[in-house]
Enzyme design. Structure first.
Site, short mmCIF file in Angstrom:
data_model
loop_
_atom_site.label_atom_id
_atom_site.label_comp_id
_atom_site.label_asym_id
_atom_site.label_seq_id
_atom_site.Cartn_x
_atom_site.Cartn_y
_atom_site.Cartn_z
N LEU A 139 5.37 1.57 -6.57
CA LEU A 139 6.35 1.72 -4.76
C LEU A 139 4.46 3.32 -4.14
CD1 LEU A 139 9.14 3.12 -5.60
CD2 LEU A 139 8.98 0.79 -4.57
N ASP A 140 4.67 2.42 -2.96
CA ASP A 140 3.84 3.47 -2.53
C ASP A 140 4.60 5.15 -2.37
OD1 ASP A 140 2.36 1.23 -1.38
OD2 ASP A 140 3.27 1.30 0.37
N LYS A 141 3.88 5.49 -2.24
CA LYS A 141 3.97 7.54 -2.39
C LYS A 141 4.89 7.66 -1.04
CE LYS A 141 2.13 11.86 0.14
NZ LYS A 141 1.50 12.10 0.29
N ARG A 238 5.74 -3.92 4.42
CA ARG A 238 5.13 -2.81 5.81
C ARG A 238 4.24 -4.36 7.21
NH1 ARG A 238 2.33 2.14 2.92
NH2 ARG A 238 2.32 2.64 4.79
#
Length: 325
Positions: A139-141, A238
């Site tokens: 998962l992205d930060k 996104r």
């Protein structure tokens, strides 16, 4: 190293694997290990045929005895750190966690410590023997939510396979700019942005990417949606939502400048301006348990910051109904 920590196995080659390459037969007989790892063991002599070292491409015959006696290699050199984890499920094969926004998954330039991997090495030291410390998806930060980590080689092989065959189900919730009229599917290939190398983009040469989304709740100028992935490209939701002109609220890379709808109250403006990450949360995870074969599903609630943003959006709708802007 004591024998209980070594990887030991023994097989006789069955009829269906007779006259096959050693590395192919070994991969069928020991599916919990990757092909590259098995080939390394063959080359090093840790995996033998009838007591003799062979090459990966050598043929094996019916009744040949394959014996493995290998030392697990530490796959990572990162340090264990005492970082608390929100654990949703834990057993000998799996660790399912609820990752907070702001936690980096993997050590990298600029983030050598303080990451999820550092926390995993502290909580489950055995993951140091697994590729990427058991991390099979990221998962992205600044994306919150549910993640699964492998704790065994069997689990690592199984989870990677489930991701590649798209049998692992992942659902996300997001808050996007603009009012959507209904659910839809975005089918658009994703690759590196042609000019900005840190960004991804919809490009003709990209890898296939499919995102299904449906509406949960509509507001005056925003929509709360649920997304289901058919692929797992970097920044997929996104990029796809920005591509259809409905970027995620707060997205620093793909969101563009802050857009305030007509009739925005000071309260909503502060809530939108103060939301400093992409409004994206991994809500639900479904997979086949590597040990039991049972299909399991876990779900984690929305974090406080997204709940607070939804509350502000709902209040704005009520304010509009009560006032004539």
């Amino acid at each position: 190293m004591s024998s209980e920590h070594r990887i030991i196995a023994s097989f006789s080659v069955p009829p269906e694997h007779s006259d096959r390459r050693l590395d192919q037969a070994a991969a069928e007989l020991m599916p919990e290990h990757s092909r590259s790892r098995l080939q390394g063991w063959i080359r090093s002599g840790a995996l033998t045929v009838n007591g003799k070292a062979c090459k990966p491409r050598d043929k094996v015959m019916l009744g040949d005895k394959l014996e493995l006696d290998a030392e697990p290699e530490a796959q990572v050199s990162w340090q264990a750190e005492s970082i608390s984890l929100d654990i949703v499920h834990e057993d000998e094969h799996l660790l399912v966690i609820n990752k907070p926004a702001g936690l980096v998954v993997h050590p990298a330039a600029g983030h050598a410590d303080g990451t999820l991997v550092n926390a995993l090495l502290n909580h489950a030291p055995e993951v140091e023997n697994l590729p990427r410390a058991g991390i099979v998806h990221r998962l992205d930060k600044d994306t919150s939510g549910i993640m699964v980590v492998a704790r065994s080689l069997i689990a690592h092989t199984s989870l990677v396979d489930q991701l590649q065959t798209r049998t692992m189900g992942r659902e996300y919730e997001a808050i996007v700019v603009g009012t959507l009229t209904g659910g839809a599917t975005v089918d658009a290939p994703i690759g590196r942005h042609p000019r900005e190398r840190k960004k991804m983009a919809v490009v003709p040469t990209g890898k296939p990417a499919v995102t299904h989304y449906r509406l949960i709740e509509r507001f005056a100028a925003h929509t709360h949606i649920r997304c289901k992935l058919e692929s797992g490209r970097t920044h997929q939701i996104r990029v796809h939502m920005a591509h259809v002109k409905h970027p995620l609220v707060g997205d620093p890379q793909y969101g563009g400048r802050l857009r305030l709808p007509k009739g925005t109250t000071d309260e909503l403006r502060d809530a939108l301006a103060g939301f400093q990450r992409q409004a994206l949360h991994a809500r639900q995870l479904t997979l086949e348990h590597p040990g039991t074969g049972e299909v399991m599903t876990w779900e984690v609630p929305l974090p406080e910051d997204m709940e607070a943003l939804l509350a502000a959006l709902r209040k704005h709708v009520r304010d509009l109904e009560n006032h004539d802007f």
